[in-house]
Design an enzyme around this catalytic site. Structure first.
Site, PDB file in Angstrom:
ATOM      1  N   TYR A 153       0.842  -1.195   0.000  1.00  0.00           N
ATOM      2  CA  TYR A 153       0.000   0.000   0.000  1.00  0.00           C
ATOM      3  C   TYR A 153       0.873   1.239   0.000  1.00  0.00           C
ATOM      4  O   TYR A 153       1.769   1.388   0.835  1.00  0.00           O
ATOM      5  CB  TYR A 153      -0.910   0.021   1.232  1.00  0.00           C
ATOM      6  CG  TYR A 153      -1.796   1.241   1.296  1.00  0.00           C
ATOM      7  CD1 TYR A 153      -2.928   1.343   0.499  1.00  0.00           C
ATOM      8  CD2 TYR A 153      -1.489   2.296   2.139  1.00  0.00           C
ATOM      9  CE1 TYR A 153      -3.738   2.462   0.537  1.00  0.00           C
ATOM     10  CE2 TYR A 153      -2.293   3.427   2.196  1.00  0.00           C
ATOM     11  CZ  TYR A 153      -3.416   3.508   1.389  1.00  0.00           C
ATOM     12  OH  TYR A 153      -4.201   4.625   1.436  1.00  0.00           O
ATOM     13  N   ASP A 255       9.158   3.814   0.922  1.00  0.00           N
ATOM     14  CA  ASP A 255       7.939   4.301   1.562  1.00  0.00           C
ATOM     15  C   ASP A 255       7.981   3.888   3.028  1.00  0.00           C
ATOM     16  O   ASP A 255       7.692   2.745   3.375  1.00  0.00           O
ATOM     17  CB  ASP A 255       6.711   3.715   0.868  1.00  0.00           C
ATOM     18  CG  ASP A 255       5.406   4.156   1.507  1.00  0.00           C
ATOM     19  OD1 ASP A 255       5.445   4.836   2.547  1.00  0.00           O
ATOM     20  OD2 ASP A 255       4.343   3.800   0.973  1.00  0.00           O
ATOM     21  N   LYS A 282       2.765   9.798   9.243  1.00  0.00           N
ATOM     22  CA  LYS A 282       2.234   9.196  10.462  1.00  0.00           C
ATOM     23  C   LYS A 282       2.938   9.700  11.725  1.00  0.00           C
ATOM     24  O   LYS A 282       2.609  10.753  12.237  1.00  0.00           O
ATOM     25  CB  LYS A 282       2.235   7.682  10.347  1.00  0.00           C
ATOM     26  CG  LYS A 282       1.289   7.165   9.240  1.00  0.00           C
ATOM     27  CD  LYS A 282       1.116   5.678   9.292  1.00  0.00           C
ATOM     28  CE  LYS A 282       0.279   5.153   8.118  1.00  0.00           C
ATOM     29  NZ  LYS A 282      -1.137   5.526   8.197  1.00  0.00           N
TER      30      LYS A 282
END
Length: 453
Positions: A153, A255, A282
């Site tokens: 993802y 990522d 995050k």
């Protein structure tokens, strides 16, 4: 069994306010909520507030949170150092078109801490971070194609989404994964510009780059892809990514939006990957919206407007807003080397406890993850890639029961995704996770009889 000892069963009849809010939501939202990732059992649980490792829902139930807003809240809820810093800031202004010293503080911390980041730019989300990393790679190399790992993802940028939701019906042959779009109406040309590789498949990676390496701008890789299984990277695969990228002049984009929490210096440093660019998010926002793309100074130069129009214009009304910058700096300063060592110990305690429960019950499950992350798989063998981790319909039903069982016993366990720990948790909380999982295995023992996969 634990059922009679837990208050949620006694309160089940009182769980009505979430129903009320969900009915209101269905009038104003397409499916009743604002995120497709909101879980329902059978309806969403609406939250009133958070306290450390716990959430309190609108019906007063106290829930141990293993989601932490999709791994964002590494210090748990209502973390006082962040709350105090933001309370002081709010009266001074929350966003400006001009820069502030607050963005410097967080940037300097990340540049000093993350080996691959020499310079950095802030954006508003992990999706934007990945998007601008890909754009930077394209501008720097003069190429447009990218390669990415099947099932991983990477947010909502069209090219980054290719094959992130692949299934047996669409993913193609094992030695040549298909590139599939992720939503109805997506341009097929997008899929044609993305090469899909399987995680930990060195030979497949070599074939793909031999075929199109000279056209690739970057290899987009999550060092431990969560949605694809929270799988450990094989050292040979990490080495091959780096070696082949250099051979073909391809940039490596890591990522780490989720996996920066893998350690004091992030996931790439933990697993031996040396990326040209890192997308972060995050935990670096301290609970507020944030994203960042950082990397080699030479590559990051594509964002510079000092010589005129930059090769990659990057703005964003709320990019580097003071609230996210201050919250992120305070949260990250509290994440010392000792904090990460403690999180590692906590993760090992939970993973070891879950694995011991599986062994005691000879149950068809396995646990993956590292640091403060874990994921339970309905498999007997540790998966090496997304296809091996992909559950059958029967296994999906086991996972539905697992998530529901945890929820009934007042723990929020994400369905089919990474569960995460926070610095707010105690050993009692950790042992409760293991205890509830053992209760699940005993409760559903008959369902697993004869299972071999």
């Amino acid at each position: 069994m634990l059922h009679q000892d837990f208050p949620s069963f006694r309160r089940a009849a009182l769980r009505s306010r979430s129903q009320y809010f969900f009915e209101r939501g269905q009038i104003v939202f397409p499916d009743g909520t604002t995120r497709v990732t909101v879980e329902r059992d059978p309806l969403p649980t609406y939250i009133s507030r958070g306290e450390g490792a716990y959430l309190i829902d609108v019906d007063g139930n106290r829930l141990l949170d293993l989601n932490n807003n999709f791994t964002t809240l590494i210090h748990g809820h209502g973390y006082l150092p962040v709350a105090d810093a933001i309370a002081d800031l709010l009266q001074k202004g929350t966003c400006f078109s001009n820069p502030t010293e607050h963005e410097l503080g967080l940037a300097e911390l990340l540049v000093q801490r993350i080996p691959a980041i020499e310079q950095i730019r802030f954006v508003n989300s992990g999706t934007e971070a990945v998007m601008f990393a890909i754009k930077a790679a394209r501008a720097f190399t003069g190429r447009s194609r990218i390669a990415r790992v099947e099932g991983a993802y990477h947010g909502a940028y069209d090219w980054a989404e290719v094959s992130q939701g692949a299934s047996p019906a669409s993913w193609g042959p094992a030695d040549g994964p298909a590139s599939t779009t992720s939503y109805a109406g997506a341009p097929q040309s997008v899929a044609e510009e993305v090469d899909v590789i399987r995680f930990n498949d060195v030979e497949g990676l070599e074939r793909r780059l031999a075929a199109s390496g000279s056209d690739l701008a970057c290899i987009l890789i999550d060092p431990m892809p969560s949605r694809a299984g929270l799988l450990a990277p094989a050292p040979a695969f990490i080495e091959a990514v780096s070696d082949l990228a250099r051979q073909y002049g391809v940039l490596v984009v890591a990522d780490e939006v989720l996996n920066l929490r893998q350690g004091y210096r992030g996931a790439s440093a933990r697993f031996g990957l040396v990326p040209d660019l890192i997308a972060a998010g995050k935990i670096i926002g301290g609970g507020f919206p944030v994203g960042a793309v950082g990397g080699r100074k030479e590559v990051m130069g594509v964002f510079s407007g000092l010589g005129g129009r930059p090769a990659v214009p990057q703005g964003g009304t709320f990019s580097a807003n003071p609230v996210s910058m201050v919250a992120g700096r305070v949260a990250m300063e509290a994440l010392t080397s000792a904090s990460f060592e403690r999180l590692d110990e906590m993760g090992a305690r939970v993973r070891d406890g879950l694995s011991a429960a599986i062994a005691r019950n000879n149950a068809p499950f396995i646990v993956t993850g590292s640091a403060s992350l874990f994921r339970i798989h309905p498999k007997r063998q540790v998966p090496r890639d997304y296809r091996q981790a992909f559950p059958t319909p029967e296994q999906n039903s086991w996972m539905t029961n697992l998530t529901s069982h945890f929820r009934q016993l007042d723990i929020l366990l994400p369905f089919g995704a990474a569960a995460c720990l926070s610095t707010a948790m105690t050993n009692t909380d950790l042992d409760l996770i293991v205890e509830v999982f053992g209760d699940f295995l005993e409760t559903y023992e008959a369902d697993f009889a004869g299972a071999t996969v």
